[in-house]
Scaffold this motif. Structure first.
Motif, PDB file in Angstrom:
ATOM      1  N   THR A 196      37.877   7.114  -6.757  1.00 41.73           N
ATOM      2  CA  THR A 196      38.189   6.257  -5.620  1.00 41.73           C
ATOM      3  C   THR A 196      37.721   6.975  -4.369  1.00 41.73           C
ATOM      4  OG1 THR A 196      40.096   5.264  -6.723  1.00 41.73           O
ATOM      5  CG2 THR A 196      40.037   5.148  -4.302  1.00 41.73           C
ATOM      6  N   VAL A 197      36.915   6.283  -3.582  1.00 45.72           N
ATOM      7  CA  VAL A 197      36.408   6.812  -2.325  1.00 45.72           C
ATOM      8  C   VAL A 197      36.941   5.920  -1.214  1.00 45.72           C
ATOM      9  CG1 VAL A 197      34.338   7.218  -0.910  1.00 45.72           C
ATOM     10  CG2 VAL A 197      34.342   7.807  -3.350  1.00 45.72           C
ATOM     11  N   ILE A 198      37.608   6.532  -0.255  1.00 51.17           N
ATOM     12  CA  ILE A 198      38.152   5.787   0.885  1.00 51.17           C
ATOM     13  C   ILE A 198      37.186   5.935   2.048  1.00 51.17           C
ATOM     14  CG2 ILE A 198      40.076   5.556   2.491  1.00 51.17           C
ATOM     15  CD1 ILE A 198      41.877   6.695   0.272  1.00 51.17           C
ATOM     16  N   ASP A 199      36.673   4.808   2.504  1.00 42.24           N
ATOM     17  CA  ASP A 199      35.735   4.746   3.627  1.00 42.24           C
ATOM     18  C   ASP A 199      36.534   4.531   4.904  1.00 42.24           C
ATOM     19  OD1 ASP A 199      33.915   3.964   5.609  1.00 42.24           O
ATOM     20  OD2 ASP A 199      33.449   2.051   4.634  1.00 42.24           O
ATOM     21  N   THR A 200      36.550   5.532   5.770  1.00 44.47           N
ATOM     22  CA  THR A 200      37.249   5.419   7.051  1.00 44.47           C
ATOM     23  C   THR A 200      36.261   5.274   8.206  1.00 44.47           C
ATOM     24  OG1 THR A 200      37.230   7.755   7.654  1.00 44.47           O
ATOM     25  CG2 THR A 200      38.991   7.015   6.167  1.00 44.47           C
ATOM     26  N   CYS A 201      34.990   5.110   7.886  1.00 47.70           N
ATOM     27  CA  CYS A 201      33.926   5.229   8.883  1.00 47.70           C
ATOM     28  C   CYS A 201      33.837   4.016   9.810  1.00 47.70           C
ATOM     29  CB  CYS A 201      32.596   5.439   8.177  1.00 47.70           C
ATOM     30  SG  CYS A 201      32.605   6.869   7.066  1.00 47.70           S
ATOM     31  N   ASN A 202      33.328   4.283  11.000  1.00 49.30           N
ATOM     32  CA  ASN A 202      33.087   3.257  12.012  1.00 49.30           C
ATOM     33  C   ASN A 202      31.660   3.399  12.508  1.00 49.30           C
ATOM     34  OD1 ASN A 202      35.822   2.086  12.341  1.00 49.30           O
ATOM     35  ND2 ASN A 202      36.335   4.151  12.989  1.00 49.30           N
ATOM     36  N   TYR A 203      31.006   2.270  12.748  1.00 53.06           N
ATOM     37  CA  TYR A 203      29.629   2.262  13.235  1.00 53.06           C
ATOM     38  C   TYR A 203      29.615   2.064  14.738  1.00 53.06           C
ATOM     39  CZ  TYR A 203      24.916   0.396  14.081  1.00 53.06           C
ATOM     40  OH  TYR A 203      23.658   0.161  14.567  1.00 53.06           O
ATOM     41  N   GLY A 235      38.214  16.569  -5.371  1.00 53.68           N
ATOM     42  CA  GLY A 235      39.123  15.470  -5.088  1.00 53.68           C
ATOM     43  C   GLY A 235      39.285  14.485  -6.228  1.00 53.68           C
ATOM     44  N   ASP A 236      40.533  14.171  -6.540  1.00 58.65           N
ATOM     45  CA  ASP A 236      40.800  13.039  -7.434  1.00 58.65           C
ATOM     46  C   ASP A 236      40.489  11.750  -6.671  1.00 58.65           C
ATOM     47  OD1 ASP A 236      41.981  14.634  -9.602  1.00 58.65           O
ATOM     48  OD2 ASP A 236      43.589  14.994  -8.154  1.00 58.65           O
ATOM     49  N   ILE A 237      40.747  11.816  -5.373  1.00 54.18           N
ATOM     50  CA  ILE A 237      40.419  10.774  -4.411  1.00 54.18           C
ATOM     51  C   ILE A 237      39.561  11.459  -3.352  1.00 54.18           C
ATOM     52  CG2 ILE A 237      41.344   9.232  -2.618  1.00 54.18           C
ATOM     53  CD1 ILE A 237      43.973   9.203  -4.265  1.00 54.18           C
ATOM     54  N   VAL A 238      38.530  10.771  -2.866  1.00 54.43           N
ATOM     55  CA  VAL A 238      37.651  11.353  -1.852  1.00 54.43           C
ATOM     56  C   VAL A 238      37.686  10.469  -0.613  1.00 54.43           C
ATOM     57  CG1 VAL A 238      35.288  12.057  -1.293  1.00 54.43           C
ATOM     58  CG2 VAL A 238      36.173  12.357  -3.627  1.00 54.43           C
ATOM     59  N   VAL A 239      37.932  11.081   0.533  1.00 53.24           N
ATOM     60  CA  VAL A 239      37.943  10.370   1.811  1.00 53.24           C
ATOM     61  C   VAL A 239      36.648  10.708   2.543  1.00 53.24           C
ATOM     62  CG1 VAL A 239      39.111  10.090   4.033  1.00 53.24           C
ATOM     63  CG2 VAL A 239      40.462  10.452   1.948  1.00 53.24           C
ATOM     64  N   VAL A 240      35.867   9.677   2.856  1.00 51.32           N
ATOM     65  CA  VAL A 240      34.637   9.867   3.620  1.00 51.32           C
ATOM     66  C   VAL A 240      34.921   9.425   5.049  1.00 51.32           C
ATOM     67  CG1 VAL A 240      32.212   9.215   3.905  1.00 51.32           C
ATOM     68  CG2 VAL A 240      33.171   9.524   1.602  1.00 51.32           C
ATOM     69  N   THR A 241      34.832  10.374   5.963  1.00 52.54           N
ATOM     70  CA  THR A 241      35.158  10.107   7.354  1.00 52.54           C
ATOM     71  C   THR A 241      34.143  10.824   8.244  1.00 52.54           C
ATOM     72  OG1 THR A 241      36.940  10.200   8.999  1.00 52.54           O
ATOM     73  CG2 THR A 241      36.960  11.896   7.284  1.00 52.54           C
ATOM     74  N   VAL A 242      32.904  10.299   8.189  1.00 55.00           N
ATOM     75  CA  VAL A 242      31.780  10.903   8.905  1.00 55.00           C
ATOM     76  C   VAL A 242      31.085   9.827   9.741  1.00 55.00           C
ATOM     77  CG1 VAL A 242      31.396  12.647   7.099  1.00 55.00           C
ATOM     78  CG2 VAL A 242      30.125  10.481   7.013  1.00 55.00           C
ATOM     79  N   PRO A 243      30.272  10.244  10.706  1.00 54.38           N
ATOM     80  CA  PRO A 243      29.443   9.257  11.407  1.00 54.38           C
ATOM     81  C   PRO A 243      28.494   8.588  10.414  1.00 54.38           C
ATOM     82  CG  PRO A 243      29.470  11.348  12.591  1.00 54.38           C
ATOM     83  CD  PRO A 243      30.119  11.589  11.259  1.00 54.38           C
ATOM     84  N   ILE A 297      35.400  14.540   3.027  1.00 54.35           N
ATOM     85  CA  ILE A 297      34.050  14.749   3.534  1.00 54.35           C
ATOM     86  C   ILE A 297      34.112  14.297   4.987  1.00 54.35           C
ATOM     87  CG2 ILE A 297      31.623  14.155   3.320  1.00 54.35           C
ATOM     88  CD1 ILE A 297      32.184  13.555   0.349  1.00 54.35           C
ATOM     89  N   GLY A 298      34.301  15.265   5.854  1.00 58.14           N
ATOM     90  CA  GLY A 298      34.547  15.016   7.269  1.00 58.14           C
ATOM     91  C   GLY A 298      36.008  15.290   7.556  1.00 58.14           C
ATOM     92  N   SER A 299      36.255  16.106   8.558  1.00 60.19           N
ATOM     93  CA  SER A 299      37.632  16.509   8.862  1.00 60.19           C
ATOM     94  C   SER A 299      37.902  16.477  10.357  1.00 60.19           C
ATOM     95  CB  SER A 299      37.902  17.914   8.302  1.00 60.19           C
ATOM     96  OG  SER A 299      37.750  17.911   6.907  1.00 60.19           O
ATOM     97  N   GLY A 300      37.401  15.435  11.015  1.00 60.74           N
ATOM     98  CA  GLY A 300      37.648  15.247  12.444  1.00 60.74           C
ATOM     99  C   GLY A 300      39.011  14.635  12.668  1.00 60.74           C
ATOM    100  N   GLN A 301      39.127  13.805  13.692  1.00 62.29           N
ATOM    101  CA  GLN A 301      40.436  13.229  14.041  1.00 62.29           C
ATOM    102  C   GLN A 301      41.033  12.412  12.907  1.00 62.29           C
ATOM    103  OE1 GLN A 301      39.259  11.239  17.751  1.00 62.29           O
ATOM    104  NE2 GLN A 301      40.758  12.537  18.766  1.00 62.29           N
TER     105      GLN A 301
END
Length: 184
Positions: free
Chosen positions: A85-92, A61-69, A7-11
């Protein structure tokens, strides 16, 4: 074969997707602009990559990566990835996300806020900086995830200067030392 939904496919999302494919996994990419805008990225990644809506990526996804604003959290798929399993890659960053009182007051960490939108997921904070040379280090609970937030000593610093786009691998000792110096 494991499928990783993005969910989010930026850098950050694209970099993790590339690594997932290199490790032999299937990836399903999504963004807020629609699957058609990811056709070139999926084609570049090869036959194990496809593009979909955010809801479809979360479901696949068996695993979900959330990489959004962070400001996009309310727009996450209506059916959260319960039990996954959800991987939070987000930054505020309030410059991009606006001010979020719970984050500004530090009454919640970003990961704890994301958990409100994915309540039944097994949430993990990881990969929240671009330099992906890393060792695996348990940085603590979601309440402790502030120690790897934007601007803290572990965010980017152990991986080399920002002028080196690829970064350099950082071992456990360097990451633990950076985590230990983080202050809130």
């Amino acid at each position: 074969m494991t499928t990783v939904g993005f969910i989010g496919s930026g850098q950050i999302g694209s970099a993790i997707a590339r690594l997932a494919i290199e490790a032999g996994h299937q990836v399903v990419l999504s963004n807020s602009r629609g699957p058609e805008t990811l056709a070139d990225t999926a084609a570049e990644l090869g036959p194990r990559a496809s593009a979909a809506t955010s809801g479809e990526a979360a479901a696949a996804g068996d695993i979900v990566v959330v990489t959004v604003p962070v400001k996009a959290f309310p727009d996450l798929p209506a059916a959260p990835p319960a039990g996954k399993t959800v991987i939070d890659t987000c930054n505020y960053g309030h410059e991009r996300d606006g001010h979020i009182p719970e984050l500004d007051s530090k009454s919640l960490t970003l990961s704890e806020l994301l958990l409100r939108y994915t309540p039944d997921a097994m949430l993990v904070k990881a990969f929240n900086n671009i330099f992906l040379g890393y060792s695996v280090v348990d940085a603590g609970s979601l309440a402790d995830s502030w120690r790897q937030a934007t601007g803290t000593p572990v965010w980017g610093t152990p991986y080399g200067p920002y002028s080196d786009e690829k970064g350099q691998p950082a071992g456990e000792d360097a990451i633990r030392a950076a985590l230990a110096t983080a202050t809130r």
